[in-house]
Design a protein around this motif. Structure first.
Motif, PDB file in Angstrom:
ATOM      1  N   MET A 120       0.822  -1.198   0.000  1.00 61.09           N
ATOM      2  CA  MET A 120       0.000   0.000   0.000  1.00 61.09           C
ATOM      3  C   MET A 120       0.865   1.261   0.000  1.00 61.09           C
ATOM      4  O   MET A 120       0.541   2.251  -0.665  1.00 61.09           O
ATOM      5  N   ALA A 121       1.984   1.208   0.729  1.00 65.80           N
ATOM      6  CA  ALA A 121       2.886   2.365   0.760  1.00 65.80           C
ATOM      7  C   ALA A 121       3.472   2.618  -0.619  1.00 65.80           C
ATOM      8  O   ALA A 121       3.535   3.760  -1.087  1.00 65.80           O
ATOM      9  N   ALA A 122       3.898   1.545  -1.296  1.00 67.72           N
ATOM     10  CA  ALA A 122       4.481   1.698  -2.637  1.00 67.72           C
ATOM     11  C   ALA A 122       3.460   2.226  -3.625  1.00 67.72           C
ATOM     12  O   ALA A 122       3.738   3.143  -4.403  1.00 67.72           O
ATOM     13  N   LEU A 123       2.252   1.677  -3.606  1.00 68.40           N
ATOM     14  CA  LEU A 123       1.214   2.096  -4.546  1.00 68.40           C
ATOM     15  C   LEU A 123       0.768   3.533  -4.286  1.00 68.40           C
ATOM     16  O   LEU A 123       0.479   4.283  -5.222  1.00 68.40           O
ATOM     17  N   SER A 124       0.736   3.922  -3.007  1.00 66.52           N
ATOM     18  CA  SER A 124       0.326   5.288  -2.672  1.00 66.52           C
ATOM     19  C   SER A 124       1.335   6.313  -3.160  1.00 66.52           C
ATOM     20  O   SER A 124       0.992   7.488  -3.339  1.00 66.52           O
ATOM     21  N   LEU A 125       2.559   5.879  -3.388  1.00 67.10           N
ATOM     22  CA  LEU A 125       3.610   6.771  -3.893  1.00 67.10           C
ATOM     23  C   LEU A 125       3.650   6.792  -5.416  1.00 67.10           C
ATOM     24  O   LEU A 125       4.521   7.424  -6.010  1.00 67.10           O
ATOM     25  N   GLY A 126       2.727   6.090  -6.033  1.00 70.11           N
ATOM     26  CA  GLY A 126       2.660   6.078  -7.490  1.00 70.11           C
ATOM     27  C   GLY A 126       3.507   5.008  -8.139  1.00 70.11           C
ATOM     28  O   GLY A 126       3.691   5.012  -9.366  1.00 70.11           O
ATOM     29  N   ALA A 127       4.016   4.085  -7.351  1.00 75.63           N
ATOM     30  CA  ALA A 127       4.845   3.009  -7.903  1.00 75.63           C
ATOM     31  C   ALA A 127       3.958   1.936  -8.520  1.00 75.63           C
ATOM     32  O   ALA A 127       2.829   1.711  -8.078  1.00 75.63           O
ATOM     33  N   SER A 128       4.459   1.264  -9.530  1.00 76.48           N
ATOM     34  CA  SER A 128       3.734   0.178 -10.187  1.00 76.48           C
ATOM     35  C   SER A 128       4.558  -1.103 -10.125  1.00 76.48           C
ATOM     36  O   SER A 128       5.791  -1.063 -10.057  1.00 76.48           O
ATOM     37  N   PHE A 129       3.873  -2.225 -10.168  1.00 72.93           N
ATOM     38  CA  PHE A 129       4.539  -3.529 -10.061  1.00 72.93           C
ATOM     39  C   PHE A 129       5.487  -3.750 -11.237  1.00 72.93           C
ATOM     40  O   PHE A 129       5.138  -3.498 -12.391  1.00 72.93           O
ATOM     41  N   ILE A 130       6.713  -4.239 -10.930  1.00 71.57           N
ATOM     42  CA  ILE A 130       7.718  -4.507 -11.960  1.00 71.57           C
ATOM     43  C   ILE A 130       7.962  -6.003 -12.134  1.00 71.57           C
ATOM     44  O   ILE A 130       7.875  -6.544 -13.234  1.00 71.57           O
ATOM     45  N   LYS A 131       8.272  -6.674 -11.028  1.00 75.09           N
ATOM     46  CA  LYS A 131       8.667  -8.081 -11.119  1.00 75.09           C
ATOM     47  C   LYS A 131       8.605  -8.722  -9.742  1.00 75.09           C
ATOM     48  O   LYS A 131       8.429  -8.042  -8.718  1.00 75.09           O
ATOM     49  N   SER A 132       8.781 -10.024  -9.726  1.00 69.62           N
ATOM     50  CA  SER A 132       8.920 -10.780  -8.486  1.00 69.62           C
ATOM     51  C   SER A 132      10.220 -11.565  -8.528  1.00 69.62           C
ATOM     52  O   SER A 132      10.664 -11.998  -9.600  1.00 69.62           O
ATOM     53  N   GLU A 133      10.822 -11.731  -7.377  1.00 70.59           N
ATOM     54  CA  GLU A 133      12.019 -12.562  -7.249  1.00 70.59           C
ATOM     55  C   GLU A 133      11.853 -13.501  -6.077  1.00 70.59           C
ATOM     56  O   GLU A 133      11.142 -13.189  -5.105  1.00 70.59           O
ATOM     57  N   TYR A 134      12.516 -14.653  -6.195  1.00 72.85           N
ATOM     58  CA  TYR A 134      12.524 -15.601  -5.095  1.00 72.85           C
ATOM     59  C   TYR A 134      13.842 -15.495  -4.334  1.00 72.85           C
ATOM     60  O   TYR A 134      14.916 -15.350  -4.940  1.00 72.85           O
ATOM     61  N   LEU A 135      13.753 -15.561  -3.016  1.00 68.94           N
ATOM     62  CA  LEU A 135      14.947 -15.728  -2.198  1.00 68.94           C
ATOM     63  C   LEU A 135      15.131 -17.221  -1.977  1.00 68.94           C
ATOM     64  O   LEU A 135      14.233 -17.901  -1.455  1.00 68.94           O
ATOM     65  N   LEU A 136      16.283 -17.750  -2.414  1.00 71.23           N
ATOM     66  CA  LEU A 136      16.571 -19.175  -2.285  1.00 71.23           C
ATOM     67  C   LEU A 136      17.650 -19.400  -1.237  1.00 71.23           C
ATOM     68  O   LEU A 136      18.542 -18.567  -1.057  1.00 71.23           O
ATOM     69  N   ARG A 137      17.569 -20.530  -0.576  1.00 68.90           N
ATOM     70  CA  ARG A 137      18.551 -20.862   0.458  1.00 68.90           C
ATOM     71  C   ARG A 137      19.000 -22.306   0.308  1.00 68.90           C
ATOM     72  O   ARG A 137      18.201 -23.189  -0.012  1.00 68.90           O
ATOM     73  N   LEU A 138      20.279 -22.530   0.541  1.00 73.53           N
ATOM     74  CA  LEU A 138      20.844 -23.876   0.499  1.00 73.53           C
ATOM     75  C   LEU A 138      21.668 -24.097   1.757  1.00 73.53           C
ATOM     76  O   LEU A 138      22.595 -23.334   2.048  1.00 73.53           O
ATOM     77  N   LYS A 139      21.317 -25.123   2.512  1.00 71.59           N
ATOM     78  CA  LYS A 139      22.133 -25.529   3.652  1.00 71.59           C
ATOM     79  C   LYS A 139      23.222 -26.448   3.123  1.00 71.59           C
ATOM     80  O   LYS A 139      22.926 -27.517   2.591  1.00 71.59           O
ATOM     81  N   LEU A 140      24.458 -26.022   3.285  1.00 76.82           N
ATOM     82  CA  LEU A 140      25.555 -26.725   2.622  1.00 76.82           C
ATOM     83  C   LEU A 140      25.790 -28.123   3.179  1.00 76.82           C
ATOM     84  O   LEU A 140      26.400 -28.955   2.514  1.00 76.82           O
ATOM     85  N   GLU A 141      25.287 -28.390   4.377  1.00 81.44           N
ATOM     86  CA  GLU A 141      25.421 -29.754   4.889  1.00 81.44           C
ATOM     87  C   GLU A 141      24.556 -30.725   4.087  1.00 81.44           C
ATOM     88  O   GLU A 141      24.799 -31.931   4.089  1.00 81.44           O
ATOM     89  N   ILE A 279      13.054 -22.452  -1.891  1.00 78.48           N
ATOM     90  CA  ILE A 279      12.466 -21.111  -1.864  1.00 78.48           C
ATOM     91  C   ILE A 279      12.143 -20.735  -0.420  1.00 78.48           C
ATOM     92  O   ILE A 279      11.435 -21.460   0.272  1.00 78.48           O
ATOM     93  N   VAL A 280      12.679 -19.607   0.018  1.00 81.17           N
ATOM     94  CA  VAL A 280      12.415 -19.109   1.367  1.00 81.17           C
ATOM     95  C   VAL A 280      11.208 -18.173   1.347  1.00 81.17           C
ATOM     96  O   VAL A 280      10.293 -18.287   2.157  1.00 81.17           O
ATOM     97  N   THR A 281      11.246 -17.234   0.430  1.00 80.23           N
ATOM     98  CA  THR A 281      10.145 -16.284   0.309  1.00 80.23           C
ATOM     99  C   THR A 281      10.195 -15.625  -1.057  1.00 80.23           C
ATOM    100  O   THR A 281      11.129 -15.866  -1.843  1.00 80.23           O
ATOM    101  N   GLN A 282       9.209 -14.817  -1.332  1.00 85.76           N
ATOM    102  CA  GLN A 282       9.128 -14.083  -2.595  1.00 85.76           C
ATOM    103  C   GLN A 282       9.177 -12.587  -2.287  1.00 85.76           C
ATOM    104  O   GLN A 282       8.616 -12.129  -1.294  1.00 85.76           O
TER     105      GLN A 282
END
Length: 294
Positions: A120-141, A279-282
């Motif tokens: 809501m904060a981003a949209l109220s500032l006039g920003a528009s959606f660009i893309k999504s990214e995933y945060l990935l994690r690997l436990k090396l063990e 995938i940890v989050t988006q």
């Protein structure tokens, strides 16, 4: 109300910010923490931390992450009971002034999909959606070594790059990520001059064909700027490069590694899934330009 604009945070300020962020994440059911160092910003002199105090209590924080000459990534948190009082707006105004001093006009706001207040904060500032990214994690063990056959090719060598490799590394970075050469050169130089980052290069018969950057933390690391130039893609060299880096991280006593990847990068996701990344989050990205006063 007292606003501080800082080039870097001291130990006590980092503790204060982490406490504020922790309260916000708990209240909102989110997970995205802030990166509290400025070593990855393209412009070394850019002030990238903005803190706002109300009667000596830290109530809002904003950070700038600047990876290229054209745009800056904005992240921030405000204590739940201090929202809708203009605190974040005050920080953003100060951040915009700082960006304009460096001729940066494009801003990108980052929010988790379930962050209603962030979107809501981003949209109220006039920003528009660009893309999504995933945060990935690997436990090396849990990491199992794969694609070792690509590293057995004596003509394919992976090693940390040095200052003598800046020009070549900048050239292929520019080719891989479609950036201006000068921008790539400054980024590679910042990485090579950093005490906590390493740029690994993949060479085939003395030709640099790929790079993979690592930002080292305490027992953890993040990978960024990883890629192989187009004419060598699909031949296994990218897999060989990241496998080398992962094995090096194990030698360096790193237990966990993270990276971000576009939700549209299906080929990259196949590699990361095969290696064991989860995938940890988006993160959702919203963009807008700074409005100039007439």
């Amino acid at each position: 109300m007292h606003l501080e604009k800082l080039h870097q945070l001291d130990k006590q300020q980092k503790i204060e910010v982490k406490k504020l962020v922790s309260k916000c994440l708990t209240a909102d059911g989110l997970s995205r923490e802030l990166y509290l160092d400025n070593d990855m910003n393209l412009y070394e002199n850019l002030d990238s931390f903005f803190l706002l105090y109300d009667q000596k209590q830290l109530v809002s924080v904003l950070t700038i992450f600047q990876m290229n000459e054209r745009e800056a990534e904005i992240s921030g948190y405000t204590l739940p009971d201090k929202r809708k009082k203009g605190y974040f707006t005050a920080l953003l105004n100060a951040a915009e002034e700082e960006l304009l001093d460096f001729d940066i006009y494009d801003m990108v706001f980052v929010a988790e999909p379930n962050s209603t207040s962030g979107k809501m904060a981003a949209l109220s500032l006039g920003a528009s959606f660009i893309k999504s990214e995933y945060l990935l994690r690997l436990k090396l063990e849990d990491y199992t070594k794969k694609y070792s056959e690509f590293l057995s090719n004596l003509n394919f060598i992976v090693k940390p790059l040095t200052s003598k490799d800046i020009m070549q590394a900048a050239y292929i970075h520019s080719e891989i990520f479609k950036t201006e050469f000068q921008e790539s050169e400054e980024l590679i130089q910042n990485i090579l001059e950093s005490d906590c980052m390493v740029c690994y290069g993949a060479k085939l018969e003395e030709e640099l064909i790929g790079i993979c950057n690592v930002n080292y933390g305490k027992n953890k690391a993040s990978i960024f700027g990883y890629g192989v130039i187009p004419r060598f893609q699909g031949k296994g060299y990218g897999k060989g490069l990241i496998n080398y880096v992962l094995r090096q991280l194990i030698k360096d006593k790193v237990s966990e590694v993270t990276l971000q990847v576009s939700s549209n990068s299906k080929n990259a996701m196949k590699i990361y899934n095969y290696l064991g990344f989860q995938i940890v989050t988006q993160y959702d990205y919203y963009g807008c330009q700074i409005e100039l006063e007439e």
